[in-house]
Design a protein around this motif. Sequence first.
Motif, PDB file in Angstrom:
ATOM      1  N   LYS A  21      34.822  10.965 -26.809  1.00 22.84           N
ATOM      2  CA  LYS A  21      35.751  11.739 -27.620  1.00 22.84           C
ATOM      3  C   LYS A  21      35.772  13.187 -27.129  1.00 22.84           C
ATOM      4  CE  LYS A  21      36.729  13.198 -32.366  1.00 22.84           C
ATOM      5  NZ  LYS A  21      36.247  13.205 -33.773  1.00 22.84           N
ATOM      6  N   ASN A  22      36.961  13.729 -26.952  1.00 16.96           N
ATOM      7  CA  ASN A  22      37.172  15.116 -26.515  1.00 16.96           C
ATOM      8  C   ASN A  22      36.623  15.389 -25.113  1.00 16.96           C
ATOM      9  OD1 ASN A  22      38.339  15.604 -29.032  1.00 16.96           O
ATOM     10  ND2 ASN A  22      36.403  16.286 -29.918  1.00 16.96           N
TER      11      ASN A  22
ATOM     12  N   SER B 198      25.847  32.688 -38.588  1.00 13.64           N
ATOM     13  CA  SER B 198      27.094  32.425 -37.868  1.00 13.64           C
ATOM     14  C   SER B 198      27.065  31.006 -37.317  1.00 13.64           C
ATOM     15  CB  SER B 198      27.258  33.434 -36.727  1.00 13.64           C
ATOM     16  OG  SER B 198      28.419  33.177 -35.968  1.00 13.64           O
ATOM     17  N   VAL B 199      28.233  30.372 -37.281  1.00 16.16           N
ATOM     18  CA  VAL B 199      28.362  29.015 -36.733  1.00 16.16           C
ATOM     19  C   VAL B 199      29.459  29.013 -35.684  1.00 16.16           C
ATOM     20  CG1 VAL B 199      28.983  26.618 -37.230  1.00 16.16           C
ATOM     21  CG2 VAL B 199      27.506  27.870 -38.810  1.00 16.16           C
ATOM     22  N   LYS B 200      29.173  28.398 -34.535  1.00 14.06           N
ATOM     23  CA  LYS B 200      30.139  28.313 -33.428  1.00 14.06           C
ATOM     24  C   LYS B 200      30.867  26.970 -33.475  1.00 14.06           C
ATOM     25  CE  LYS B 200      31.972  29.096 -29.286  1.00 14.06           C
ATOM     26  NZ  LYS B 200      31.064  29.265 -28.148  1.00 14.06           N
ATOM     27  N   VAL B 201      32.184  27.034 -33.437  1.00  9.51           N
ATOM     28  CA  VAL B 201      33.030  25.837 -33.464  1.00  9.51           C
ATOM     29  C   VAL B 201      33.918  25.847 -32.211  1.00  9.51           C
ATOM     30  CG1 VAL B 201      34.819  24.592 -34.729  1.00  9.51           C
ATOM     31  CG2 VAL B 201      33.070  25.883 -35.992  1.00  9.51           C
ATOM     32  N   TYR B 202      33.981  24.725 -31.511  1.00 11.82           N
ATOM     33  CA  TYR B 202      34.849  24.595 -30.336  1.00 11.82           C
ATOM     34  C   TYR B 202      36.151  23.935 -30.761  1.00 11.82           C
ATOM     35  CZ  TYR B 202      31.147  25.809 -27.020  1.00 11.82           C
ATOM     36  OH  TYR B 202      30.177  26.473 -26.309  1.00 11.82           O
ATOM     37  N   ALA B 203      37.254  24.690 -30.701  1.00 12.38           N
ATOM     38  CA  ALA B 203      38.554  24.127 -31.073  1.00 12.38           C
ATOM     39  C   ALA B 203      39.187  23.351 -29.928  1.00 12.38           C
ATOM     40  CB  ALA B 203      39.496  25.239 -31.530  1.00 12.38           C
ATOM     41  N   ASP B 204      38.895  23.755 -28.674  1.00 18.93           N
ATOM     42  CA  ASP B 204      39.495  23.071 -27.517  1.00 18.93           C
ATOM     43  C   ASP B 204      38.648  23.317 -26.292  1.00 18.93           C
ATOM     44  OD1 ASP B 204      40.120  25.758 -27.031  1.00 18.93           O
ATOM     45  OD2 ASP B 204      42.197  25.372 -26.420  1.00 18.93           O
ATOM     46  N   GLY B 205      39.244  23.137 -25.091  1.00 15.93           N
ATOM     47  CA  GLY B 205      38.531  23.312 -23.837  1.00 15.93           C
ATOM     48  C   GLY B 205      39.062  24.491 -23.060  1.00 15.93           C
ATOM     49  N   VAL B 206      39.434  24.256 -21.783  1.00 17.08           N
ATOM     50  CA  VAL B 206      39.904  25.331 -20.906  1.00 17.08           C
ATOM     51  C   VAL B 206      41.155  24.861 -20.166  1.00 17.08           C
ATOM     52  CG1 VAL B 206      37.643  26.410 -20.597  1.00 17.08           C
ATOM     53  CG2 VAL B 206      38.319  24.545 -19.078  1.00 17.08           C
ATOM     54  N   PRO B 207      42.096  25.783 -19.882  1.00 19.34           N
ATOM     55  CA  PRO B 207      43.356  25.356 -19.266  1.00 19.34           C
ATOM     56  C   PRO B 207      43.216  24.864 -17.839  1.00 19.34           C
ATOM     57  CG  PRO B 207      43.283  27.745 -19.492  1.00 19.34           C
ATOM     58  CD  PRO B 207      42.120  27.206 -20.253  1.00 19.34           C
ATOM     59  N   GLU B 208      42.260  25.402 -17.072  1.00 22.54           N
ATOM     60  CA  GLU B 208      42.144  24.974 -15.681  1.00 22.54           C
ATOM     61  C   GLU B 208      41.773  23.504 -15.554  1.00 22.54           C
ATOM     62  OE1 GLU B 208      38.363  27.429 -16.680  1.00 22.54           O
ATOM     63  OE2 GLU B 208      40.530  27.481 -17.072  1.00 22.54           O
ATOM     64  N   ALA B 209      41.160  22.950 -16.600  1.00 24.28           N
ATOM     65  CA  ALA B 209      40.839  21.518 -16.608  1.00 24.28           C
ATOM     66  C   ALA B 209      41.839  20.726 -17.448  1.00 24.28           C
ATOM     67  CB  ALA B 209      39.425  21.308 -17.151  1.00 24.28           C
ATOM     68  N   LYS B 210      42.867  21.407 -17.915  1.00 30.81           N
ATOM     69  CA  LYS B 210      43.880  20.819 -18.798  1.00 30.81           C
ATOM     70  C   LYS B 210      43.244  20.249 -20.076  1.00 30.81           C
ATOM     71  CE  LYS B 210      46.082  18.106 -15.840  1.00 30.81           C
ATOM     72  NZ  LYS B 210      47.160  17.234 -15.314  1.00 30.81           N
TER      73      LYS B 210
ATOM     74  N   ALA C 299      42.377  22.758 -22.591  1.00 31.34           N
ATOM     75  CA  ALA C 299      42.800  23.694 -23.633  1.00 31.34           C
ATOM     76  C   ALA C 299      44.016  23.099 -24.333  1.00 31.34           C
ATOM     77  CB  ALA C 299      43.145  25.049 -23.026  1.00 31.34           C
ATOM     78  N   ALA C 300      44.082  23.235 -25.651  1.00 28.94           N
ATOM     79  CA  ALA C 300      45.171  22.628 -26.435  1.00 28.94           C
ATOM     80  C   ALA C 300      46.386  23.546 -26.451  1.00 28.94           C
ATOM     81  CB  ALA C 300      44.694  22.349 -27.855  1.00 28.94           C
ATOM     82  N   LEU C 301      47.545  23.014 -25.999  1.00 24.03           N
ATOM     83  CA  LEU C 301      48.775  23.791 -25.883  1.00 24.03           C
ATOM     84  C   LEU C 301      49.858  23.285 -26.826  1.00 24.03           C
ATOM     85  CD1 LEU C 301      49.065  24.181 -21.999  1.00 24.03           C
ATOM     86  CD2 LEU C 301      47.922  25.687 -23.640  1.00 24.03           C
TER      87      LEU C 301
ATOM     88  N   ILE D  14      43.384  18.977 -25.045  1.00 24.62           N
ATOM     89  CA  ILE D  14      42.512  18.329 -26.027  1.00 24.62           C
ATOM     90  C   ILE D  14      42.245  19.277 -27.192  1.00 24.62           C
ATOM     91  CG2 ILE D  14      40.213  17.365 -26.440  1.00 24.62           C
ATOM     92  CD1 ILE D  14      40.132  16.513 -23.523  1.00 24.62           C
ATOM     93  N   LEU D  15      42.710  18.899 -28.359  1.00 20.71           N
ATOM     94  CA  LEU D  15      42.401  19.617 -29.591  1.00 20.71           C
ATOM     95  C   LEU D  15      41.237  18.884 -30.258  1.00 20.71           C
ATOM     96  CD1 LEU D  15      43.402  21.990 -31.435  1.00 20.71           C
ATOM     97  CD2 LEU D  15      44.674  20.255 -32.717  1.00 20.71           C
ATOM     98  N   ASN D  16      40.106  19.545 -30.371  1.00 20.27           N
ATOM     99  CA  ASN D  16      38.906  18.856 -30.853  1.00 20.27           C
ATOM    100  C   ASN D  16      38.983  18.457 -32.322  1.00 20.27           C
ATOM    101  OD1 ASN D  16      37.660  19.031 -28.339  1.00 20.27           O
ATOM    102  ND2 ASN D  16      36.712  20.994 -28.797  1.00 20.27           N
TER     103      ASN D  16
END
Length: 570
Positions: free
Chosen positions: A198-199, A313-325, A327-329, A344-346
């Motif tokens: 997943k993701n 504080s809590v870290k949440v990943y919403a997506d990835g990175v555009p160079e790997a396609k 990042a969610a667009l 990918i939108l997590n």
Amino acid sequence: MKNNQLTNVFCYQFIVLLLLLSGACSSGVQEEADTVFLSGKIYTMDTETPWAKTMAIKDGIISYIGMDDEEGKKYIGKNTKVVRLEGRLVLPGLHDAHAHPIMGAEAAGYCQLSGLLDIKDILAAIADYAMENQDAKVILGRGWELPAFPDGNPKKELLDSILPNRPVILSSWDGHNAWVNSKALEMANIDKETPDPKNGRIERDPKTGEPSGTLRETAKRLLNSIMPKKAKGAEIDFLREAQKLANSYGITSMVEATASEAYLKAYKTLDDKGELTLRVVASIGLGREKAKSLKELLTLRNTYDGERVNTNSVKVYADGVPEAKTAALLEPYHSHDDEEDFGILNFQLEELKAILDSLDHEGFQIHIHALGDKAVRVSLDALENLDRSNRHHLAHLQIVHPDDIPRFGALGVTANFQPFWAKADALNVQTIIPLVGEERSKQMYPMGSILRSGGRIVAGSDWPVSTLNPWHAIQVAVTRQLIDGEDESWIPTESVDLPSILSAYTKDAAFIMHQEEKTGTLEIGKMADAIVLDRNIFDIPPSEIHKTQVLLTLLEGEEVHEHEAADFLN
């Protein structure tokens, strides 16, 4: 805000009151300071009195700051250390609002591939490292850059040609991709039958379906079983190295971007020993495959919170990175594939909103990784009705739709940028812009637009993704140019002026760290977290800011870094 944070605020306000009262009742006789700085150019970051010449420090707190050296001399006693600055520039200690310090120090021992764009050079560096590390059961490396390979997709066969018998695991510069050889895939039991997690995504040979050698996002976790075990307490040693490097650059406060429990233990250990030379907000990693429960997060917060460590504080990943396609667009990538790819939108909005609502209810600050414009929009939607006093922020913000620019100020959500990325380097020009298109690329790293719309920006390095050196990033923020200085600025309308980016590294970052009552500006009653520079960055061409050296770094008035050129201290 937690009870201990409120207590700290009240304590510092009480100290300020005592200082003012003691001065009013002393009939001109001032309390002897531990250190007095004279004849400097002190940029206080205080809006009302931005400049000063002299500063006195007592018990780690600023007891006087002003334009009058003679007034400052009243604080000099027989035991006072007097520092004659001779016009040198003094700033508040810098705050890196997004970094991975323990990870960065650990990665310094890996095979380093950053900056290498020729495949022959890359393979030579890996082969040399393997030769020098004959005892390493797994060859670890980091920093390979996606523009060096077709479609940013390096193949296992390249590594097999130089290292067929030892597993090789190489993390990309951004940490979101892994390049491995056939031996690593075999040992990790990754083959054509292995489903994408997943993701995440396993890149595959289009003809055979076999893994091609690149693993994206959560697919990297499939390698965990073959990663070498760390020595007990290794994180503490890495943290010692990281804080020493950070202090040398003038960094006195830092947001740890993704804290595991092992990292939290390291911070707490040094804090309890009085050896932590950074103020840290540790963003506890929520997890992308199996999210931590609220109960787990509360336990970690309560267990590892400390004097200089804030675990709220809590870290949440919403997506990835555009160079790997990944990042969610909002609109699909420009691709040769037949199918439209939106990344990918997590978390879908309702799922993300439920998570963030529960965190906000418990007073957690939410720190979200969001690079694509869809991830930014969904994150802002999920944060829309939450408690502003928790000071939530979005990190990276590589592409932001124009409609979402004014929402940062309107919602009280801070934009956490990594300014060093905002330039026309090979990654942006050769890989990302072709994937997102020229028009959408104009929306990348909109620091200027968010400031003009009334939003707050802060700045960080994301080390080891990019350099920890803030003076490089500050220069790029002002110029939007490569460090070696090409003539044209990249999207110049999104540049910011020097006072604005310094504010992002000082008082604005102190605000999101919930410590603006004690750091971020140089004022009476605040902690003496300060740095002395070898040059006045206001008086030099912006293209020379990256050459800045920090001569002295103080944390609560104590020297945590002294440059060999700091002869004025003697």
